[in-house]
Design a protein around this motif. Sequence first.
Motif, mmCIF file in Angstrom:
data_model
loop_
_atom_site.group_PDB
_atom_site.id
_atom_site.type_symbol
_atom_site.label_atom_id
_atom_site.label_comp_id
_atom_site.label_asym_id
_atom_site.label_seq_id
_atom_site.Cartn_x
_atom_site.Cartn_y
_atom_site.Cartn_z
ATOM 1 N N UNK A 124 9.163 -9.888 6.006
ATOM 2 C CA UNK A 124 8.988 -9.509 4.605
ATOM 3 C C UNK A 124 7.846 -10.315 3.966
ATOM 4 N N UNK A 125 6.743 -10.376 4.708
ATOM 5 C CA UNK A 125 5.607 -11.219 4.335
ATOM 6 C C UNK A 125 4.321 -10.408 4.386
ATOM 7 N N UNK A 126 3.468 -10.597 3.387
ATOM 8 C CA UNK A 126 2.142 -9.982 3.355
ATOM 9 C C UNK A 126 1.094 -11.083 3.388
ATOM 10 N N UNK A 127 0.058 -10.867 4.217
ATOM 11 C CA UNK A 127 -1.090 -11.764 4.265
ATOM 12 C C UNK A 127 -2.287 -11.045 3.675
ATOM 13 N N UNK A 128 -2.891 -11.620 2.661
ATOM 14 C CA UNK A 128 -4.080 -11.056 2.014
ATOM 15 C C UNK A 128 -5.224 -12.043 2.193
ATOM 16 N N UNK A 129 -6.316 -11.617 2.814
ATOM 17 C CA UNK A 129 -7.425 -12.516 3.104
ATOM 18 C C UNK A 129 -8.662 -12.104 2.315
ATOM 19 N N UNK A 130 -9.306 -13.088 1.710
ATOM 20 C CA UNK A 130 -10.527 -12.837 0.949
ATOM 21 C C UNK A 130 -11.616 -13.812 1.387
ATOM 22 N N UNK A 131 -12.828 -13.296 1.533
ATOM 23 C CA UNK A 131 -14.012 -14.107 1.788
ATOM 24 C C UNK A 131 -14.820 -14.189 0.500
ATOM 25 N N UNK A 132 -15.077 -15.406 0.034
ATOM 26 C CA UNK A 132 -15.835 -15.575 -1.203
ATOM 27 C C UNK A 132 -17.314 -15.377 -0.897
ATOM 28 N N UNK A 133 -17.913 -14.360 -1.514
ATOM 29 C CA UNK A 133 -19.270 -13.930 -1.168
ATOM 30 C C UNK A 133 -20.357 -14.724 -1.887
ATOM 31 N N UNK A 134 -20.102 -15.072 -3.157
ATOM 32 C CA UNK A 134 -21.131 -15.745 -3.951
ATOM 33 C C UNK A 134 -20.461 -16.431 -5.137
ATOM 34 N N UNK A 135 -21.274 -17.046 -5.998
ATOM 35 C CA UNK A 135 -20.710 -17.762 -7.147
ATOM 36 C C UNK A 135 -19.950 -16.830 -8.080
ATOM 37 N N UNK A 136 -20.473 -15.621 -8.276
ATOM 38 C CA UNK A 136 -19.799 -14.664 -9.163
ATOM 39 C C UNK A 136 -18.419 -14.315 -8.619
ATOM 40 N N UNK A 137 -18.351 -14.045 -7.336
ATOM 41 C CA UNK A 137 -17.060 -13.733 -6.733
ATOM 42 C C UNK A 137 -16.120 -14.929 -6.815
ATOM 43 N N UNK A 138 -16.657 -16.142 -6.646
ATOM 44 C CA UNK A 138 -15.837 -17.338 -6.749
ATOM 45 C C UNK A 138 -15.187 -17.482 -8.112
ATOM 46 N N UNK A 139 -15.896 -17.049 -9.160
ATOM 47 C CA UNK A 139 -15.343 -17.132 -10.515
ATOM 48 C C UNK A 139 -14.342 -16.018 -10.798
ATOM 49 N N UNK A 182 8.536 -2.725 -1.507
ATOM 50 C CA UNK A 182 9.940 -2.980 -1.127
ATOM 51 C C UNK A 182 10.097 -3.911 0.071
ATOM 52 N N UNK A 183 9.046 -4.076 0.897
ATOM 53 C CA UNK A 183 9.146 -4.928 2.087
ATOM 54 C C UNK A 183 8.436 -6.262 1.930
ATOM 55 N N UNK A 184 8.037 -6.594 0.711
ATOM 56 C CA UNK A 184 7.274 -7.831 0.487
ATOM 57 C C UNK A 184 8.056 -8.778 -0.418
ATOM 58 N N UNK A 185 8.568 -9.845 0.196
ATOM 59 C CA UNK A 185 9.211 -10.910 -0.580
ATOM 60 C C UNK A 185 8.261 -12.079 -0.807
ATOM 61 N N UNK A 186 7.276 -12.213 0.093
ATOM 62 C CA UNK A 186 6.342 -13.342 0.005
ATOM 63 C C UNK A 186 4.922 -12.846 0.242
ATOM 64 N N UNK A 187 3.988 -13.399 -0.499
ATOM 65 C CA UNK A 187 2.563 -13.061 -0.382
ATOM 66 C C UNK A 187 1.781 -14.341 -0.156
ATOM 67 N N UNK A 188 1.039 -14.372 0.955
ATOM 68 C CA UNK A 188 0.150 -15.485 1.228
ATOM 69 C C UNK A 188 -1.279 -15.021 1.015
ATOM 70 N N UNK A 189 -1.950 -15.610 0.058
ATOM 71 C CA UNK A 189 -3.345 -15.284 -0.238
ATOM 72 C C UNK A 189 -4.233 -16.310 0.463
ATOM 73 N N UNK A 190 -4.959 -15.863 1.474
ATOM 74 C CA UNK A 190 -5.815 -16.735 2.278
ATOM 75 C C UNK A 190 -7.249 -16.533 1.807
ATOM 76 N N UNK A 191 -7.855 -17.587 1.276
ATOM 77 C CA UNK A 191 -9.183 -17.485 0.684
ATOM 78 C C UNK A 191 -10.135 -18.360 1.484
#
Length: 277
Positions: A199-214, A231-240
């Motif tokens: 019941x876990x979701x992994x969301x990954x983001x790559x910071x592209x530039x200063x604007x995206x970082x903000x 309905x199947x997500x109790x936890x969300x891990x945001x990987x940046x």
Amino acid sequence: MGSHPTLDALFLAAGAPGPPPALSHGAKWKTWLLKAGNDPDVDSLAVLGNVIEEFMDLGPDESTPEFETWTRNRQRLVKVLEEHGFRYYRGGRVLPAGELAPPIVSEPANRTNVPAELRKPTSVHELILTLVRGLPRAMHPLTHRRKGAISLSFQSEYDIQDLLHALLRPWVADIRPEEFTPSYAGSSTRMDFLLPAHRLVLELKLIRDHTHGRKVGNELIIDIEHYRRHPDCDALWCIIYDPNNFIPNPQGLASDLEGKRSTTDGAVDVRILILAP
């Protein structure tokens, strides 16, 4: 050792204390090792071993012209270590001369006295945390390959997602990439990875530039609202992944977004993991 971001990622993954010294490439690694050696909270020999492990253990093919140069440079490094009273053992272990290296074991009998890097994960969360924190280190041998082999690039989110997916597959049987989330504010989004058994979701983001970082915080707020309704997500891990330090206040971002998000139409426990030099 490659570019500054590559050097920074290598040292930080090896356990060197941050932030990286703001020096020229040649002076940076020497100063950083000295900084690690002077920090009483850092195992400086473990850091050194981790930094040189891939060079020492993964030489070029013997049939290539580079093998002779690598052998000569490796012998020089062994000699320098010996002159300072140390010896290198396979697996990234640097120990004082005369001290026998303990065997590398997969499942130690006494887990409480074993370094974390030698312990088998006891839960899927511990496993994923180890894999995520090791992403920059996992990239290194793929971006610095032997002559004649095609080096891989990790310049997009898809590149890094594929690497994480590959690392997860031997451990997690059911991984569902790019499943849609329920609609929020008139739109839905594709989640990166859903692990339904956990019941876990992994969301990954790559910071592209200063604007995206903000702006990444605003992106995550919207993502959290989508995932909270799944309905199947109790936890969300945001990987940046922020290799160039474009996020102006990473600690503030994490503290603002982490924790339990709950309303009448759903709840999700949010964790923020920022990978940066």
